[in-house]
Write a protein that holds these residues in place. Structure first.
Motif, PDB file in Angstrom:
ATOM      1  N   HIS A   5       0.834  -1.199   0.000  1.00 52.04           N
ATOM      2  CA  HIS A   5       0.000   0.000   0.000  1.00 52.04           C
ATOM      3  C   HIS A   5       0.868   1.249   0.000  1.00 52.04           C
ATOM      4  N   HIS A   8       2.481   1.635  -3.445  1.00 51.61           N
ATOM      5  CA  HIS A   8       1.506   2.166  -4.400  1.00 51.61           C
ATOM      6  C   HIS A   8       1.262   3.651  -4.165  1.00 51.61           C
ATOM      7  N   GLN A  29      -5.030  -0.698 -12.969  1.00 52.77           N
ATOM      8  CA  GLN A  29      -5.409   0.595 -12.386  1.00 52.77           C
ATOM      9  C   GLN A  29      -6.464   0.408 -11.303  1.00 52.77           C
ATOM     10  N   SER A  30      -7.367  -0.555 -11.501  1.00 52.72           N
ATOM     11  CA  SER A  30      -8.393  -0.799 -10.484  1.00 52.72           C
ATOM     12  C   SER A  30      -7.759  -1.325  -9.199  1.00 52.72           C
ATOM     13  N   GLY A  31      -6.752  -2.186  -9.349  1.00 54.86           N
ATOM     14  CA  GLY A  31      -6.063  -2.700  -8.174  1.00 54.86           C
ATOM     15  C   GLY A  31      -5.311  -1.614  -7.431  1.00 54.86           C
ATOM     16  N   SER A  33      -6.082   1.645  -7.447  1.00 50.90           N
ATOM     17  CA  SER A  33      -7.081   2.491  -6.802  1.00 50.90           C
ATOM     18  C   SER A  33      -7.621   1.844  -5.527  1.00 50.90           C
ATOM     19  N   SER A  34      -7.830   0.540  -5.591  1.00 52.94           N
ATOM     20  CA  SER A  34      -8.301  -0.189  -4.411  1.00 52.94           C
ATOM     21  C   SER A  34      -7.283  -0.128  -3.285  1.00 52.94           C
ATOM     22  N   SER A  35      -6.003  -0.224  -3.631  1.00 50.58           N
ATOM     23  CA  SER A  35      -4.945  -0.164  -2.635  1.00 50.58           C
ATOM     24  C   SER A  35      -4.915   1.194  -1.946  1.00 50.58           C
ATOM     25  N   ARG A  37      -7.439   3.326  -1.711  1.00 52.21           N
ATOM     26  CA  ARG A  37      -8.657   3.469  -0.893  1.00 52.21           C
ATOM     27  C   ARG A  37      -8.502   2.732   0.432  1.00 52.21           C
ATOM     28  N   ALA A  38      -7.887   1.547   0.402  1.00 44.86           N
ATOM     29  CA  ALA A  38      -7.673   0.788   1.637  1.00 44.86           C
ATOM     30  C   ALA A  38      -6.779   1.566   2.597  1.00 44.86           C
ATOM     31  N   ARG A  41      -8.819   4.421   4.065  1.00 47.20           N
ATOM     32  CA  ARG A  41      -9.745   3.942   5.104  1.00 47.20           C
ATOM     33  C   ARG A  41      -9.006   3.681   6.408  1.00 47.20           C
TER      34      ARG A  41
END
Length: 307
Positions: A5, A8, A29-31, A33-35, A37-38, A41
């Motif tokens: 994370h 990234h 790119q989705s992976g 973005s998910s990283s 966001r995690a 959070r």
């Protein structure tokens, strides 16, 4: 918090773009973005301001970037340290330097390092001393050869390399050319050729004039030694520089005069490193070469242990 994370996050911060960062990291790119966001959070704070063209760091993101770079640098150092114990020096040596630094011949030193440690990738960045101090502090550089710009801290230490006086260079037809010695008070009305404000020679000269209470005009500001010497050759200004600049081939024909001011006129160069426990094996190996016979080939060589 996972290391990936942070990796990234740093990549997006550097590229200011999710697509480019994803391509560089070879992830979707989705992976990516998910990283991110995690991570947001977990920290309960937005790290980026996103637009259609680019992303920029929030205040929380800027705070995290400093620590993330330092953590990732320490992880790389840990991997390199284990490899060094196993008898293999590998990884990356990230070195920063000012141009024509006194006390070390950078090209000769790096050539000797490569011969001894061919599995280490060498990366070199040239910049002013203040910027280099920031890079070492942030963990983006393993070490840097520069002029001391700040006191030692928990993230930065300075190992002396060399010290030498500052001199005044001028055209031989200049009115000062016959002087035995020059003081800041005698130079107040002159036009100067000098480097950008974060360069070591400029900082040393600025400090000398400030200590003497003399204002000066830097009419021509450059970012390389050769341009400075050419402009002085053309009579467009004078320059206050470390003594060894006057020994360069390009300085032939110029008049060099002793510069007598305050104690600030001494030009002192150092190796900037993290504290010993955070110094990478590659950086320690490079520093060890500074004291190896025949490896330090530059004016104003310093003495003593540098490791």
């Amino acid at each position: 918090m996972e290391l990936r994370h942070l990796q990234h996050f740093v990549a997006v911060a550097e590229d200011q773009h999710f697509t480019r960062a994803a391509e560089r990291l070879m992830v979707s790119q989705s992976g990516l973005s998910s990283s991110i966001r995690a991570l947001e959070r977990e920290l309960q704070a937005p790290l980026f301001v996103r637009t259609t063209r680019r992303v920029t760091l929030t205040e929380a993101g800027r705070a995290l970037l400093v620590e993330a770079e330092r953590i990732l640098a320490q992880v790389r150092s840990a991997h390199d340290a284990v490899a060094a114990v196993q008898g293999v020096l590998r990884g990356t040596l990230s070195l920063g330097t000012e141009q024509c630094i006194a006390g070390v011949h950078c090209a000769t030193l790096l050539a000797a390092f490569r011969r001894r440690h061919p599995d280490v990738e060498i990366r070199l960045r040239q910049a002013g001393s203040e910027a280099l101090a920031d890079e070492v502090t942030a963990g983006r550089l393993d070490l840097a050869f520069a002029v001391r710009t700040r006191a030692d801290s928990d993230q930065l230490r300075s190992v002396p390399l060399a010290g030498e006086p500052m001199t005044v260079l001028c055209h031989p037809d200049h009115g000062l050319a016959s002087a035995a010695v020059v003081t800041p008070e005698e130079l107040g009305g002159e036009d100067f050729v000098d480097f950008h404000p974060d360069w070591g020679p400029r900082r040393t000269t600025d400090a000398a004039f400030a200590a003497a209470g003399v204002r000066r005009t830097v009419a021509l500001e450059v970012n390389d030694v050769h341009s400075l010497l050419e402009l002085v050759h053309e009579g467009l200004g004078i320059a206050v520089v470390p003594r060894h600049f006057g020994l360069k081939r390009e300085a032939e024909g110029l008049t060099s005069l002793p510069f007598k001011g305050t104690s600030e006129t001494s030009y002192e160069t150092v190796a900037m490193l993290p504290q010993p426990e955070a110094t990478s094996p590659a950086a320690r190996a490079l520093m060890a070469l500074l004291d190896a016979p025949g490896q330090l080939d530059a004016p104003g060589r310093g003495h003593g242990s540098r490791t």
